[in-house]
Design a protein around this motif. Structure first.
Motif, PDB file in Angstrom:
ATOM      1  N   ALA A  28      -1.437  -8.783  12.031  1.00 46.78           N
ATOM      2  CA  ALA A  28      -1.923  -7.405  11.964  1.00 46.78           C
ATOM      3  C   ALA A  28      -0.880  -6.511  12.619  1.00 46.78           C
ATOM      4  CB  ALA A  28      -3.258  -7.295  12.695  1.00 46.78           C
ATOM      5  N   PRO A  29      -0.711  -5.274  12.180  1.00 47.65           N
ATOM      6  CA  PRO A  29      -1.543  -4.529  11.232  1.00 47.65           C
ATOM      7  C   PRO A  29      -1.071  -4.618   9.788  1.00 47.65           C
ATOM      8  CG  PRO A  29       0.033  -3.044  12.218  1.00 47.65           C
ATOM      9  CD  PRO A  29       0.302  -4.398  12.819  1.00 47.65           C
ATOM     10  N   TYR A  30      -0.195  -5.570   9.479  1.00 52.60           N
ATOM     11  CA  TYR A  30       0.417  -5.598   8.153  1.00 52.60           C
ATOM     12  C   TYR A  30      -0.371  -6.424   7.142  1.00 52.60           C
ATOM     13  CZ  TYR A  30       4.336  -4.084  11.058  1.00 52.60           C
ATOM     14  OH  TYR A  30       5.129  -3.426  11.964  1.00 52.60           O
ATOM     15  N   ILE A  31      -1.386  -7.171   7.571  1.00 59.02           N
ATOM     16  CA  ILE A  31      -2.063  -8.113   6.696  1.00 59.02           C
ATOM     17  C   ILE A  31      -2.767  -7.417   5.533  1.00 59.02           C
ATOM     18  CG2 ILE A  31      -2.372  -9.813   8.529  1.00 59.02           C
ATOM     19  CD1 ILE A  31      -5.248  -8.886   8.815  1.00 59.02           C
ATOM     20  N   ASN A  32      -2.858  -8.132   4.404  1.00 55.18           N
ATOM     21  CA  ASN A  32      -3.622  -7.623   3.263  1.00 55.18           C
ATOM     22  C   ASN A  32      -4.623  -8.665   2.765  1.00 55.18           C
ATOM     23  OD1 ASN A  32      -1.934  -9.448   2.009  1.00 55.18           O
ATOM     24  ND2 ASN A  32      -0.870  -7.939   0.752  1.00 55.18           N
ATOM     25  N   GLY A  33      -4.964  -9.623   3.624  1.00 57.50           N
ATOM     26  CA  GLY A  33      -5.943 -10.640   3.282  1.00 57.50           C
ATOM     27  C   GLY A  33      -6.175 -11.564   4.461  1.00 57.50           C
ATOM     28  N   GLU A  34      -7.007 -12.570   4.273  1.00 55.68           N
ATOM     29  CA  GLU A  34      -7.344 -13.509   5.337  1.00 55.68           C
ATOM     30  C   GLU A  34      -7.132 -14.939   4.875  1.00 55.68           C
ATOM     31  OE1 GLU A  34     -11.346 -12.791   6.511  1.00 55.68           O
ATOM     32  OE2 GLU A  34     -10.907 -10.840   7.451  1.00 55.68           O
TER      33      GLU A  34
END
Length: 441
Positions: A428-434
């Motif tokens: 984070a803060p760059y994530i776009n999924g889990e």
């Protein structure tokens, strides 16, 4: 094989005194979306005293494997660098001069190829600076750049390269990404988090580790094995292979006879890893599968197909899925008609622009001392994150592995392939999924 421990501070996110020294006195962060170069590269100056450059141009060298088994990555490097130079030249160039790219092909990456390319770029082409994604493991070409007064910016991700520069006291050779021990220590932190949260319960506290027989791969594998042993895990298999490697039958047979909770592969050649994923998918074990770097190259997904789904991989330098990164991806697609890879295209695009910024501040693109000094002082925000090269080891520092401020460190990116898409699951803060359990689990 010697024990290699994670770098100091790898266990948790904190800013040390060394970090504070490295960031003191730095200039403001520079946004580098495509098409915003106009105010950055300075006014014309008299070039009559320059050490190189002809016809009003400044030569910039690129060291890349544009032929041979690594050509997929080499193509990414060249395209990223050319895109940066096109953008810079469209905005008036550097100090009023156009920039010309000179490509040196290192082919299969034999050490003599790197030496010959370095000699050509420094002595014959007289480039102002050079960049590249790979170097030799022994840094044998570094003295050519150092003695020739040519700044070299690279992303080889090898701790031995950083150590060599520090030992020799060179001040014009920069490693523009964190070094390879962070791969293992960073992944271990993620793995522990998934276990603690219940997102993943290992089938057993055991791991099979496979490396290619080079110092980069072996270093990552060693740090990972040491870390797992400290957690009480068993290493059920460790093997080294020679790349390129296509038939993984012997290794998979051992894995299937004694299924581990984790399979950790540090061979980084895209074709090798795609072959492993496809052969593993034919009879998967209840194991989480990590592969090193290679899935960043576009050909990996083409070769692996659906077998790639669920695979986890990481890179210490890669194009971010934020506004700046997305603008670069669109620019790349519009220019080349194909999607950009997730690492080297963005990295080389950034490095050329970082050099241009430093050369402009130095006032002379061919003054190695001034350009290098300017590069050390920059905190530079590119499409892959923040370059903070500092004054001591001239190497980027990782976020969140070493610093907990994303504006001061290069993001250590971990992806999982889901439905044939690259999903950034950390940090984070760059994530776009889990993170998701792979289908075979």
């Amino acid at each position: 094989m010697s024990d290699i421990q994670p770098p100091s501070g790898a266990k948790r996110k904190r800013i040390t005194r060394r970090d504070l020294v490295r960031t003191a006195g730095l200039t403001g962060i520079v946004g580098l979306a495509a098409g915003t170069a106009g105010g950055y590269f300075g006014a014309p100056r008299d070039r009559s005293s320059s050490a190189g450059g002809t016809g009003g141009t400044i030569k910039f060298g690129l060291v890349a494997p544009v032929t041979g088994p690594y050509a997929g990555d080499g193509q990414e490097m060249e395209r990223g660098a050319r895109l940066a130079i096109d953008d810079i030249n469209a905005e008036g160039g550097v100090l009023g001069q156009q920039v010309e790219l000179v490509v040196g092909d290192v082919g299969d990456q034999a050490p003599e190829n790197f030496i010959q390319v370095a000699q050509r770029l420094v002595s014959r082409e007289k480039v102002a600076a050079a960049s590249g994604g790979y170097t030799t493991t022994t840094s044998v070409e570094f003295p050519i750049y150092a003695d020739g007064g040519v700044p070299l910016f690279h992303t080889n991700t090898l701790q031995d390269n950083t150590d060599y520069v520090v030992d020799k006291g060179y001040d014009n050779i920069f490693q523009c990404c964190p070094t390879e021990p962070w791969y293992a220590s960073g992944f271990q932190q993620l793995m522990e988090g998934w276990i603690e949260s219940g997102a993943w319960t290992p089938s057993s506290k055991s791991a099979a580790v496979i490396a290619s027989n080079d110092s980069y791969s072996i270093s990552i594998a060693t740090v990972m094995m040491n870390g797992l042993k400290e957690l009480g895990w068993e290493i059920t298999m460790y093997e080294e292979i020679s790349v390129p490697y296509a038939d993984w039958g012997p290794q998979l047979s051992k894995i299937r006879n004694n299924p581990p909770g984790l399979i950790f592969v540090t061979d980084y050649l895209a074709g090798d890893l795609a072959s492993f994923a496809k052969q593993f998918a034919s009879a998967p074990t209840p194991s989480l599968l990590y592969q090193q770097y290679g899935p960043s190259v576009p050909e990996y997904l083409e070769l692996a197909g659906d077998a790639a789904n669920g695979v986890i991989w990481s890179t210490t330098i890669g194009t971010l899925p934020d506004d700046i990164g997305e603008r670069f991806r669109k620019r790349y697609l519009d220019t080349y008609g194909t999607a950009a890879g997730l690492s080297q295209s963005g990295a080389q695009y950034d490095i050329v622009r970082l050099w241009a910024q430093a050369a402009s501040r130095a006032g002379d693109a061919y003054d190695s001392e001034k350009v290098s000094a300017a590069a050390k002082r920059l905190t530079f925000r590119g499409v892959v994150g923040t370059y903070n090269l500092g004054e001591d080891d001239l190497t980027a520092i990782p976020y969140p592995d070493q610093v907990n401020d994303s504006s001061l460190g290069m993001p250590h990116l971990t992806y999982q392939i889901q439905d044939q898409k690259q999903v950034l699951i950390s940090p984070a803060p760059y994530i776009n999924g889990e993170f998701e359990l792979p289908g075979w689990l």
